[in-house]
Write a protein that holds these residues in place. Structure first.
Motif, PDB file in Angstrom:
ATOM      1  N   GLU A   1       0.818  -1.213   0.000  1.00 53.84           N
ATOM      2  CA  GLU A   1       0.000   0.000   0.000  1.00 53.84           C
ATOM      3  C   GLU A   1       0.855   1.268   0.000  1.00 53.84           C
ATOM      4  OE1 GLU A   1      -3.422   0.072   2.580  1.00 53.84           O
ATOM      5  OE2 GLU A   1      -3.448  -2.116   2.683  1.00 53.84           O
ATOM      6  N   LEU A   2       2.033   1.202  -0.624  1.00 54.37           N
ATOM      7  CA  LEU A   2       2.885   2.382  -0.701  1.00 54.37           C
ATOM      8  C   LEU A   2       2.346   3.352  -1.741  1.00 54.37           C
ATOM      9  CD1 LEU A   2       6.443   0.826  -0.429  1.00 54.37           C
ATOM     10  CD2 LEU A   2       5.166   2.060   1.324  1.00 54.37           C
ATOM     11  N   ARG A   3       2.378   4.624  -1.413  1.00 60.60           N
ATOM     12  CA  ARG A   3       1.901   5.683  -2.304  1.00 60.60           C
ATOM     13  C   ARG A   3       3.020   6.694  -2.492  1.00 60.60           C
ATOM     14  NH1 ARG A   3      -0.817   2.073  -2.867  1.00 60.60           N
ATOM     15  NH2 ARG A   3      -2.917   1.759  -2.113  1.00 60.60           N
TER      16      ARG A   3
ATOM     17  N   TRP B   1       4.670   7.250   1.231  1.00 60.52           N
ATOM     18  CA  TRP B   1       4.132   6.749   2.475  1.00 60.52           C
ATOM     19  C   TRP B   1       3.336   5.468   2.257  1.00 60.52           C
ATOM     20  CZ3 TRP B   1       1.793  10.318  -0.546  1.00 60.52           C
ATOM     21  CH2 TRP B   1       0.442  10.160  -0.815  1.00 60.52           C
ATOM     22  N   CYS B   2       3.062   4.790   3.359  1.00 60.87           N
ATOM     23  CA  CYS B   2       2.232   3.585   3.353  1.00 60.87           C
ATOM     24  C   CYS B   2       0.839   3.961   3.848  1.00 60.87           C
ATOM     25  CB  CYS B   2       2.839   2.514   4.259  1.00 60.87           C
ATOM     26  SG  CYS B   2       1.814   1.023   4.410  1.00 60.87           S
TER      27      CYS B   2
ATOM     28  N   ILE C   1       8.539   8.740   4.002  1.00 61.20           N
ATOM     29  CA  ILE C   1       9.656   9.681   3.868  1.00 61.20           C
ATOM     30  C   ILE C   1       9.238  10.839   2.969  1.00 61.20           C
ATOM     31  CG2 ILE C   1      11.445   7.941   4.242  1.00 61.20           C
ATOM     32  CD1 ILE C   1      11.909   7.859   1.203  1.00 61.20           C
ATOM     33  N   HIS C   2      10.033  11.880   3.021  1.00 61.77           N
ATOM     34  CA  HIS C   2       9.831  13.064   2.191  1.00 61.77           C
ATOM     35  C   HIS C   2      11.179  13.395   1.559  1.00 61.77           C
ATOM     36  CE1 HIS C   2       8.019  16.970   1.130  1.00 61.77           C
ATOM     37  NE2 HIS C   2       9.253  17.405   1.260  1.00 61.77           N
ATOM     38  N   LEU C   3      11.167  13.609   0.250  1.00 58.62           N
ATOM     39  CA  LEU C   3      12.408  13.947  -0.454  1.00 58.62           C
ATOM     40  C   LEU C   3      12.241  15.279  -1.169  1.00 58.62           C
ATOM     41  CD1 LEU C   3      11.910  10.606  -0.966  1.00 58.62           C
ATOM     42  CD2 LEU C   3      14.250  10.925  -1.625  1.00 58.62           C
TER      43      LEU C   3
ATOM     44  N   LYS D   1      -4.631  13.659  -1.851  1.00 55.37           N
ATOM     45  CA  LYS D   1      -4.492  14.193  -0.499  1.00 55.37           C
ATOM     46  C   LYS D   1      -3.467  13.349   0.250  1.00 55.37           C
ATOM     47  CE  LYS D   1      -7.959  16.949  -1.322  1.00 55.37           C
ATOM     48  NZ  LYS D   1      -7.666  17.815  -2.408  1.00 55.37           N
ATOM     49  N   VAL D   2      -2.413  13.986   0.716  1.00 56.28           N
ATOM     50  CA  VAL D   2      -1.366  13.291   1.478  1.00 56.28           C
ATOM     51  C   VAL D   2      -1.800  13.252   2.934  1.00 56.28           C
ATOM     52  CG1 VAL D   2       1.053  13.323   2.178  1.00 56.28           C
ATOM     53  CG2 VAL D   2       0.413  14.073  -0.121  1.00 56.28           C
ATOM     54  N   PRO D   3      -1.862  12.041   3.512  1.00 59.28           N
ATOM     55  CA  PRO D   3      -2.252  11.958   4.923  1.00 59.28           C
ATOM     56  C   PRO D   3      -1.130  12.456   5.834  1.00 59.28           C
ATOM     57  CG  PRO D   3      -1.593   9.809   4.123  1.00 59.28           C
ATOM     58  CD  PRO D   3      -1.559  10.736   2.935  1.00 59.28           C
ATOM     59  N   ASN D   4      -1.459  12.671   7.066  1.00 59.11           N
ATOM     60  CA  ASN D   4      -0.480  13.080   8.065  1.00 59.11           C
ATOM     61  C   ASN D   4       0.258  11.819   8.520  1.00 59.11           C
ATOM     62  OD1 ASN D   4       0.991  14.478   9.939  1.00 59.11           O
ATOM     63  ND2 ASN D   4      -0.656  14.596  11.436  1.00 59.11           N
ATOM     64  N   TYR D   5       1.343  11.488   7.822  1.00 58.10           N
ATOM     65  CA  TYR D   5       2.074  10.264   8.131  1.00 58.10           C
ATOM     66  C   TYR D   5       3.299  10.549   8.990  1.00 58.10           C
ATOM     67  CZ  TYR D   5       5.046  11.506   4.059  1.00 58.10           C
ATOM     68  OH  TYR D   5       5.873  12.138   3.165  1.00 58.10           O
ATOM     69  N   THR D   6       3.795   9.510   9.656  1.00 60.06           N
ATOM     70  CA  THR D   6       4.988   9.612  10.495  1.00 60.06           C
ATOM     71  C   THR D   6       6.218   9.535   9.607  1.00 60.06           C
ATOM     72  OG1 THR D   6       3.858   8.561  12.338  1.00 60.06           O
ATOM     73  CG2 THR D   6       6.274   8.554  12.404  1.00 60.06           C
TER      74      THR D   6
END
Length: 92
Positions: A26-28, A45-46, A53-55, A79-84
């Motif tokens: 489920e990687l996006r 993110w998953c 990660i953010h690049l 929409k990017v979720p609020n991921y860790t």
């Protein structure tokens, strides 16, 4: 980073990279930036465990959809979720 590289190598085709954190397929990946230059940043993110990660300063591969920095966040298609965020080990 290895999962990101594997995911990018499959683009613009379908991707089936498993999350190194939880094992889900489920990687996006979302690129956002200057569409005319095909450069920007990447959010990776998953959707299951919400770790990623953010690049910055990425080249966006030809044929891969991307969001424009000129489009307001509320109007963007993805929409990017609020991921860790994962950070590189300081010891490495």
């Amino acid at each position: 980073m290895a999962a990101y590289e594997q995911h990018c190598k499959a683009l613009p085709g379908p991707t089936h990279t498993v999350c190194p954190n939880c094992g889900a397929d489920e990687l996006r990946l979302l690129f956002t930036g200057r569409v005319e230059r095909r450069t920007g940043y990447a959010a990776f993110w998953c959707d299951r465990c919400l770790v990623g990660i953010h690049l910055g300063r990425c080249a966006v591969p030809a044929g891969v959809p991307m969001e424009s920095l000129d489009t307001p966040v509320a109007e963007r298609a993805v929409k990017v979720p609020n991921y860790t965020m994962l950070w590189p080990d300081e010891e490495e």
